[in-house]
Design an enzyme around this catalytic site. Sequence first.
Site: not given
Length: 391
Positions: A112, A115, A185, A296, A354
């Site tokens: 975290e 990032h 986000h 989706h 992906h």
Amino acid sequence: MDTQALYDLSPALRLMGMGLVLAAGPLAWVWLRNRQAGSSRRLQALTLLTLFLTFDLVLFGSFTRLTDSGLGCPDWPGCYGKASPVGAHAEISAAQQAMPTGPVTHGKAWVEMIHRYLATGVGVLILVLAISTWVEHLRQRRSGAALAVPSPWWATLTLVWVCVQGAFGALTVTMKLFPAIVTLHLLGGLLLLALLALQAVRYAQLHSASATRPLPARLHTLMKIALALLALQIALGGWVSTNYAVLACTEFPTCQGSWWPEMNFAQGFELWRELGLTTAGEHISFAALTAIHYAHRLAAYLVIAVLVLLAWRLHVLPAWRVPARWLAGLLLLQFLTGLSNVVLDWPLLAAVLHTGGAAALVVLLTWGLAGSKTHRAIVRAAPVSVSSPAA
């Protein structure tokens, strides 16, 4: 009992310092490689490098989400009020001991915070781009030289948007992975890529006429439709990921042994709710997760059909054959990684790829749209040949 404040800005300066340190490397690299070039060329190189690093940041953000590290540090912008997990070792150890498989562990805290460091570094690069573009734009205007930088308002918009992204990042933590915020986000990161790609195209067009590849009007419209559908599909994919609905269907092409399994679309697409709960505070049903997943998947069929048609139509045009092949290759990657997520129990590598494939498609289509027509500023910047007066 002591509680940890969700917002603790005391380590903010140290975090910004880390961003400056990380940004110094790319800035020095651009300067050294282009020290003989003009300011416009250096800004072009910095734009391309920032685009590449932002793409990497999107991938690492996906890795952070998929490894359940989004709450590795449960406050913002630091980690238990410290600038790094090193200073928060005792707090992290206590949280990990209380809940060994919980959201806070030493590994997740480092993921975290890395990032956040990378995001701060990218933010510094975008700030430098915005300031430098304005300085160069005003210098060229004062000297009367032909403009060799895109409109500085694009760089300004990019700077504003990266600040918005930072706010979404803070809300992702403080609102405990609220699905709508996490999805926004993700979409915001892809919009940031699109803004940087557009500026990179403008620089290429200013420096080379071959960077503009005209498209027939109908094909240009088809590309716009493809990009809009791709954005919708990415939003649906983000909703699947943030609601952990990937494994609601573990077979393909059917789902739960049926072409139309039991689904609850109304509950699945209640947008403003906490993770795992309905707006009424009840646990979300499996039928709702199935609806999220299947929506989706159904939209993917339409998007694939439109992108295949676009790739085929582009491949007929000699100037567009390479982009058409890239489009076809990325589309194949998306299909294979999406299928792997379903039938191979959501492997981490496939899931990250992906997201990367979706981001690459956004950059490719944005680049194609921006590069398919000449911008007015580029026409004004074109040099005009003037005959010399007779001696």
